[in-house]
Write an enzyme that holds these catalytic residues in place. Sequence first.
Site, PDB file in Angstrom:
ATOM      1  N   GLY A 106       4.751 -26.085  15.942  1.00 35.95           N
ATOM      2  CA  GLY A 106       5.830 -26.126  16.917  1.00 35.95           C
ATOM      3  C   GLY A 106       6.945 -25.176  16.557  1.00 35.95           C
ATOM      4  O   GLY A 106       8.128 -25.469  16.785  1.00 35.95           O
ATOM      5  N   PRO A 123      15.258 -37.982  12.928  1.00 36.70           N
ATOM      6  CA  PRO A 123      16.541 -37.356  13.256  1.00 36.70           C
ATOM      7  C   PRO A 123      17.223 -38.047  14.424  1.00 36.70           C
ATOM      8  O   PRO A 123      16.568 -38.634  15.297  1.00 36.70           O
ATOM      9  CB  PRO A 123      16.149 -35.928  13.623  1.00 36.70           C
ATOM     10  CG  PRO A 123      14.760 -36.049  14.152  1.00 36.70           C
ATOM     11  CD  PRO A 123      14.116 -37.181  13.396  1.00 36.70           C
ATOM     12  N   ARG A 142      26.747 -41.826  21.396  1.00 35.20           N
ATOM     13  CA  ARG A 142      25.638 -41.068  20.820  1.00 35.20           C
ATOM     14  C   ARG A 142      26.098 -40.286  19.597  1.00 35.20           C
ATOM     15  O   ARG A 142      27.259 -39.884  19.495  1.00 35.20           O
ATOM     16  CB  ARG A 142      25.058 -40.088  21.852  1.00 35.20           C
ATOM     17  CG  ARG A 142      24.340 -40.735  23.024  1.00 35.20           C
ATOM     18  CD  ARG A 142      23.046 -41.380  22.597  1.00 35.20           C
ATOM     19  NE  ARG A 142      22.349 -41.961  23.740  1.00 35.20           N
ATOM     20  CZ  ARG A 142      22.515 -43.216  24.176  1.00 35.20           C
ATOM     21  NH1 ARG A 142      23.393 -44.009  23.557  1.00 35.20           N
ATOM     22  NH2 ARG A 142      21.816 -43.654  25.198  1.00 35.20           N
ATOM     23  N   SER A 159      11.816 -39.559  15.766  1.00 35.64           N
ATOM     24  CA  SER A 159      12.991 -39.534  16.641  1.00 35.64           C
ATOM     25  C   SER A 159      13.709 -40.866  16.531  1.00 35.64           C
ATOM     26  O   SER A 159      13.078 -41.907  16.295  1.00 35.64           O
ATOM     27  CB  SER A 159      12.550 -39.305  18.089  1.00 35.64           C
ATOM     28  OG  SER A 159      13.605 -39.576  18.989  1.00 35.64           O
ATOM     29  N   SER A 160      15.015 -40.851  16.745  1.00 31.09           N
ATOM     30  CA  SER A 160      15.770 -42.102  16.699  1.00 31.09           C
ATOM     31  C   SER A 160      15.437 -43.030  17.861  1.00 31.09           C
ATOM     32  O   SER A 160      15.789 -44.211  17.832  1.00 31.09           O
ATOM     33  CB  SER A 160      17.276 -41.808  16.676  1.00 31.09           C
ATOM     34  OG  SER A 160      17.657 -41.071  17.827  1.00 31.09           O
ATOM     35  N   ASN A 209      20.016 -37.516  17.761  1.00 32.20           N
ATOM     36  CA  ASN A 209      19.995 -36.560  18.875  1.00 32.20           C
ATOM     37  C   ASN A 209      20.332 -35.164  18.371  1.00 32.20           C
ATOM     38  O   ASN A 209      21.342 -34.959  17.695  1.00 32.20           O
ATOM     39  CB  ASN A 209      21.025 -36.975  19.936  1.00 32.20           C
ATOM     40  CG  ASN A 209      20.724 -38.338  20.511  1.00 32.20           C
ATOM     41  OD1 ASN A 209      19.802 -38.516  21.285  1.00 32.20           O
ATOM     42  ND2 ASN A 209      21.517 -39.325  20.101  1.00 32.20           N
ATOM     43  N   LEU A 210      19.495 -34.199  18.746  1.00 32.53           N
ATOM     44  CA  LEU A 210      19.629 -32.838  18.243  1.00 32.53           C
ATOM     45  C   LEU A 210      20.145 -31.895  19.315  1.00 32.53           C
ATOM     46  O   LEU A 210      19.956 -32.126  20.501  1.00 32.53           O
ATOM     47  CB  LEU A 210      18.280 -32.335  17.734  1.00 32.53           C
ATOM     48  CG  LEU A 210      17.643 -33.164  16.621  1.00 32.53           C
ATOM     49  CD1 LEU A 210      16.207 -32.709  16.390  1.00 32.53           C
ATOM     50  CD2 LEU A 210      18.457 -33.067  15.341  1.00 32.53           C
ATOM     51  N   ASP A 217      22.109 -45.255  32.079  1.00 29.91           N
ATOM     52  CA  ASP A 217      22.875 -44.947  30.877  1.00 29.91           C
ATOM     53  C   ASP A 217      21.981 -44.763  29.660  1.00 29.91           C
ATOM     54  O   ASP A 217      22.340 -44.081  28.710  1.00 29.91           O
ATOM     55  CB  ASP A 217      23.862 -46.082  30.572  1.00 29.91           C
ATOM     56  CG  ASP A 217      25.220 -45.868  31.222  1.00 29.91           C
ATOM     57  OD1 ASP A 217      25.559 -44.707  31.531  1.00 29.91           O
ATOM     58  OD2 ASP A 217      25.931 -46.868  31.419  1.00 29.91           O
ATOM     59  N   LYS A 248       5.629 -41.632  18.923  1.00 29.68           N
ATOM     60  CA  LYS A 248       6.225 -41.331  17.621  1.00 29.68           C
ATOM     61  C   LYS A 248       6.005 -42.473  16.626  1.00 29.68           C
ATOM     62  O   LYS A 248       5.762 -42.237  15.433  1.00 29.68           O
ATOM     63  CB  LYS A 248       7.711 -41.032  17.779  1.00 29.68           C
ATOM     64  CG  LYS A 248       7.994 -39.667  18.409  1.00 29.68           C
ATOM     65  CD  LYS A 248       7.495 -38.548  17.532  1.00 29.68           C
ATOM     66  CE  LYS A 248       7.797 -37.166  18.091  1.00 29.68           C
ATOM     67  NZ  LYS A 248       7.261 -36.091  17.235  1.00 29.68           N
ATOM     68  N   HIS A 303      18.182 -32.680  27.409  1.00 36.86           N
ATOM     69  CA  HIS A 303      18.957 -33.813  26.914  1.00 36.86           C
ATOM     70  C   HIS A 303      20.422 -33.624  27.316  1.00 36.86           C
ATOM     71  O   HIS A 303      20.815 -32.585  27.830  1.00 36.86           O
ATOM     72  CB  HIS A 303      18.804 -33.920  25.406  1.00 36.86           C
ATOM     73  CG  HIS A 303      17.427 -34.329  24.982  1.00 36.86           C
ATOM     74  ND1 HIS A 303      16.479 -33.435  24.561  1.00 36.86           N
ATOM     75  CD2 HIS A 303      16.842 -35.548  24.925  1.00 36.86           C
ATOM     76  CE1 HIS A 303      15.364 -34.077  24.257  1.00 36.86           C
ATOM     77  NE2 HIS A 303      15.549 -35.360  24.465  1.00 36.86           N
ATOM     78  N   VAL A 352      13.382 -27.553  16.962  1.00 40.12           N
ATOM     79  CA  VAL A 352      13.348 -27.934  15.550  1.00 40.12           C
ATOM     80  C   VAL A 352      12.488 -26.979  14.739  1.00 40.12           C
ATOM     81  O   VAL A 352      12.885 -26.503  13.675  1.00 40.12           O
ATOM     82  CB  VAL A 352      12.843 -29.382  15.395  1.00 40.12           C
ATOM     83  CG1 VAL A 352      12.689 -29.740  13.918  1.00 40.12           C
ATOM     84  CG2 VAL A 352      13.801 -30.345  16.076  1.00 40.12           C
TER      85      VAL A 352
END
Length: 312
Positions: free
Chosen positions: A11, A164, A210, A108-109, A166-167, A270, A141, A180, A16
């Site tokens: 990837g 991680p 966030r 991912s969180s 939020n990126l 939300d 995930k 996002h 990332v």
Amino acid sequence: MQRHSRIYIAGHRGLVGAAIHRQLQQQGFEYTLTVSRSELDLRDSQRVGEWFERHQPEYVFLAAAKVGGIVANSSYPVEFLQDNLQIQINLIHHSYRTGVKKLLFLGSSCIYPKFAPQPIKEEYLLTGALEPTNQWYAIAKIAGIKLCQAYWQQYGWCAISVMPTNLYGPGDHFDLQNAHVLPALIRKFHEAKIHQHPQVTIWGTGTPRREFLYVEDLATACIFLMQNYHEPEIINVGTGEDLSISELANLIKKIVGYTGELCYDPSKPDGTPRKLLDVSRIHQLGWRAQTPLPLGIEKTYAWYVTHAQGNP
């Protein structure tokens, strides 16, 4: 992992993977392996196996995934679950089969329960229901995490899983249907400024909180963990700080230089009310994020204006 080790970044053209690739090169690692999607479909087990046998990587960063925001997750649940499962199974299996020394799996969180206590500790995984708007990606995930742990348990193979928050950062997706929240807001405010729109509409109520991590910081964390973390338990990576979507919108508005009004659309979802990671474990190992959010947004906006404007 030595400077001359053969290191595969799966990837490498994604947000990332590209950051990990840059950081490896900047830190002097000499032998990075990459392959494009057009050259190798990671969902094809036979071809993935042939590629591993031919190139014999020693270390693998598994950053390949089908990703997207709330709209994309809700619109394409089959692809988000099936494609990610296939990619993970193939890369983890063939890494082990061909003698890879260590694999780092990017989670991912969103794997954590929707109403997990805050900040979210690693042990809260699978203690409650997921957020429905991204459950397909989250389940894929979680399956990847458990597959890594299964290889640890059954074969003693070193596969670590990194979670991680939020990126964001250079190379992000700015498509309003799939992006996002942070890159979507950058694009919304930029276009509103250029076209002199009197207001910008923000999805939801603006109240969810966030945490955001600059992608270059995540890349340094991944290389640090590949060198220093050797446990089957998942480990969080974040800043340990959060803010509301309303606060984020006003910050981006200021950085972009938009002078119109904000309004909120509570008919839109939300998502999870709050998602702040407990990062005490990685702090104890000696790593901390280095990029303050305003600076990271400034760098991301500059990249957007130069590279992505009009071509999300």
